[in-house]
Design an enzyme around this catalytic site. Structure first.
Site, PDB file in Angstrom:
ATOM      1  N   ASP A  15       0.821  -1.206   0.000  1.00 32.35           N
ATOM      2  CA  ASP A  15       0.000   0.000   0.000  1.00 32.35           C
ATOM      3  C   ASP A  15       0.861   1.265   0.000  1.00 32.35           C
ATOM      4  O   ASP A  15       2.088   1.196   0.184  1.00 32.35           O
ATOM      5  CB  ASP A  15      -0.957   0.003   1.201  1.00 32.35           C
ATOM      6  CG  ASP A  15      -0.329  -0.593   2.461  1.00 32.35           C
ATOM      7  OD1 ASP A  15       0.912  -0.556   2.583  1.00 32.35           O
ATOM      8  OD2 ASP A  15      -1.070  -1.092   3.320  1.00 32.35           O
ATOM      9  N   ASN A  32      -7.421  -3.114  14.206  1.00 33.74           N
ATOM     10  CA  ASN A  32      -8.829  -3.275  13.806  1.00 33.74           C
ATOM     11  C   ASN A  32      -9.026  -4.419  12.825  1.00 33.74           C
ATOM     12  O   ASN A  32     -10.095  -4.578  12.251  1.00 33.74           O
ATOM     13  CB  ASN A  32      -9.372  -1.966  13.205  1.00 33.74           C
ATOM     14  CG  ASN A  32      -8.699  -1.620  11.879  1.00 33.74           C
ATOM     15  OD1 ASN A  32      -7.812  -2.330  11.413  1.00 33.74           O
ATOM     16  ND2 ASN A  32      -9.132  -0.534  11.264  1.00 33.74           N
ATOM     17  N   HIS A  80      -7.349  -4.942   9.923  1.00 34.96           N
ATOM     18  CA  HIS A  80      -7.035  -4.754   8.500  1.00 34.96           C
ATOM     19  C   HIS A  80      -5.753  -5.479   8.117  1.00 34.96           C
ATOM     20  O   HIS A  80      -4.847  -5.644   8.938  1.00 34.96           O
ATOM     21  CB  HIS A  80      -6.986  -3.267   8.116  1.00 34.96           C
ATOM     22  CG  HIS A  80      -5.819  -2.486   8.641  1.00 34.96           C
ATOM     23  ND1 HIS A  80      -5.911  -1.169   9.045  1.00 34.96           N
ATOM     24  CD2 HIS A  80      -4.505  -2.809   8.824  1.00 34.96           C
ATOM     25  CE1 HIS A  80      -4.728  -0.733   9.427  1.00 34.96           C
ATOM     26  NE2 HIS A  80      -3.858  -1.713   9.313  1.00 34.96           N
ATOM     27  N   GLU A 124      -9.619  -1.840   5.233  1.00 36.93           N
ATOM     28  CA  GLU A 124     -10.272  -1.550   6.504  1.00 36.93           C
ATOM     29  C   GLU A 124     -11.543  -2.397   6.645  1.00 36.93           C
ATOM     30  O   GLU A 124     -12.025  -2.973   5.668  1.00 36.93           O
ATOM     31  CB  GLU A 124     -10.606  -0.053   6.559  1.00 36.93           C
ATOM     32  CG  GLU A 124      -9.388   0.874   6.488  1.00 36.93           C
ATOM     33  CD  GLU A 124      -8.567   0.919   7.784  1.00 36.93           C
ATOM     34  OE1 GLU A 124      -8.458  -0.129   8.468  1.00 36.93           O
ATOM     35  OE2 GLU A 124      -8.012   1.992   8.101  1.00 36.93           O
TER      36      GLU A 124
HETATM   37  C1  F6R Z   1       1.393  -1.897   6.089  1.00 36.46           C
HETATM   38  C2  F6R Z   1       0.073  -2.471   6.160  1.00 36.46           C
HETATM   39  C3  F6R Z   1      -0.702  -2.552   7.427  1.00 36.46           C
HETATM   40  C4  F6R Z   1       0.143  -2.866   8.649  1.00 36.46           C
HETATM   41  C5  F6R Z   1      -0.721  -2.821   9.905  1.00 36.46           C
HETATM   42  C6  F6R Z   1       0.061  -3.085  11.160  1.00 36.46           C
HETATM   43  O1  F6R Z   1       1.870  -1.924   4.765  1.00 36.46           O
HETATM   44  O2  F6R Z   1      -0.393  -2.853   5.162  1.00 36.46           O
HETATM   45  O3  F6R Z   1      -1.690  -3.544   7.290  1.00 36.46           O
HETATM   46  O4  F6R Z   1       0.727  -4.119   8.504  1.00 36.46           O
HETATM   47  O5  F6R Z   1      -1.311  -1.548  10.006  1.00 36.46           O
HETATM   48  O6  F6R Z   1       0.954  -2.033  11.358  1.00 36.46           O
HETATM   49  P1  F6R Z   1       2.097  -2.156  12.463  1.00 36.46           P
HETATM   50  O7  F6R Z   1       2.968  -3.250  12.015  1.00 36.46           O
HETATM   51  O8  F6R Z   1       2.800  -0.824  12.429  1.00 36.46           O
HETATM   52  O9  F6R Z   1       1.404  -2.431  13.734  1.00 36.46           O
END
Ligand code: F6R
Length: 264
Positions: free
Chosen positions: A68, A137, A139, A144
């Site tokens: 992303d 959450n 995702h 989301e």
């Molecule tokens: C990042 C992504 C997100 C993260 C998720 C967890 O490219 O796609 O899904 O993997 O938000 O983020 P952290 O690892 O910072 O807790």
């Protein structure tokens, strides 16, 4: 789905890196790796980087596709995912920058950029191993809650929960974009292997929903239950709400030798 409960966050990185390195070796020099940003996979990338540094792993002909990118940051912003991937993946893993891709969240035509990204993944032969984190959450990528389980790369609006979670990387929450370009759940599912890492109690609900909950867009990571080769590597805090915790521990302890991956 294989669920591996490690004793520490360091072990999460060791085990996940071993699994990814094994897939890289099996897939050959032109392996295609899907890469996540965020905190969760940083130690995993460090483990892969030490393998590259001492010659156990060569990714010079490999490709990478990030999950992303923010929409709304200027190109070159230090917190853009293109820059984060350069710092945490391309350079330490000594990859060819021309083979490392992030969705073009800076494009004037975001819909076309999404289509182009899907096509680039197809043209590369698909993702051999997708590295994932999970949001508190639920995702994966920036899909989301209530994202279509069949979705492909597209623009999404970030939830306020995600913006708050990610505000730690910016000076203030006002600087966190509201939009992103993310691979869809259908895109992620198309990867041949998936390795997800999660650490910390703030991930416990998301991990429980992902592994043991119903498959539902309310908890997007639960779509991985439909994946044939998904490995979920978690520390004890992230695992703390799993009902079948002891079964996963037993399964890993009893893993036949031929199924184990080289932990070096
Ligand atoms: C990042 C992504 C997100 C993260 C998720 C967890 O490219 O796609 O899904 O993997 O938000 O983020 P952290 O690892 O910072 O807790």
């Amino acid at each position: 789905m294989e669920v591996i409960i490690c004793t520490t966050a360091e072990e999460v990185a060791d085990v996940a890196a071993s699994k990814v390195a094994r897939v890289c070796r099996d897939a050959g020099s032109e392996v295609v790796i899907g890469v996540a940003t965020g905190s969760s996979p940083i130690a995993l990338y460090e483990r892969l980087a030490s393998r590259v540094a001492d010659g156990r792993l060569d990714l010079s002909h490999a490709s990478a596709f990030a999950l992303d990118e923010y929409v709304g940051l200027p190109a070159g912003h230090p917190e853009s995912y293109a820059e984060i991937i350069r710092r945490h993946v391309t350079e330490p893993l000594r990859m060819d920058p021309s083979r490392v891709h992030t969705p073009n969240g800076f494009a004037d035509d975001i819909e076309q950029a999404a289509l182009d990204y899907e096509q680039a993944i197809v043209d590369a032969g698909g993702v051999d191993v997708q590295i994932l984190g999970v949001g508190s959450n639920g995702h994966i990528g920036f899909n989301e809650p209530t994202s279509s389980l069949a979705s492909r790369t597209r623009i999404k609006t970030l939830t306020e929960a995600t913006r708050h979670d990610n505000a730690r990387f910016f000076d203030s929450i006002d600087q966190v974009p509201h939009h992103c370009l993310t691979q869809g759940l259908g895109t992620i599912r198309a990867a041949r292997e998936v390795v997800l890492v999660a650490q910390g109690a703030h991930k416990a609900d998301a991990v429980a929903a992902l592994v043991e909950g119903p498959v539902t867009s309310r908890w997007p990571g639960s779509v991985l239950q439909l994946h044939q080769h998904a490995t979920i590597v978690v520390d004890p805090s992230a695992a703390s709400k799993l009902e079948l915790l002891e079964y996963y521990q037993l399964t890993y302890a009893q893993k036949p030798a031929w199924q184990r991956f080289d932990a070096r």
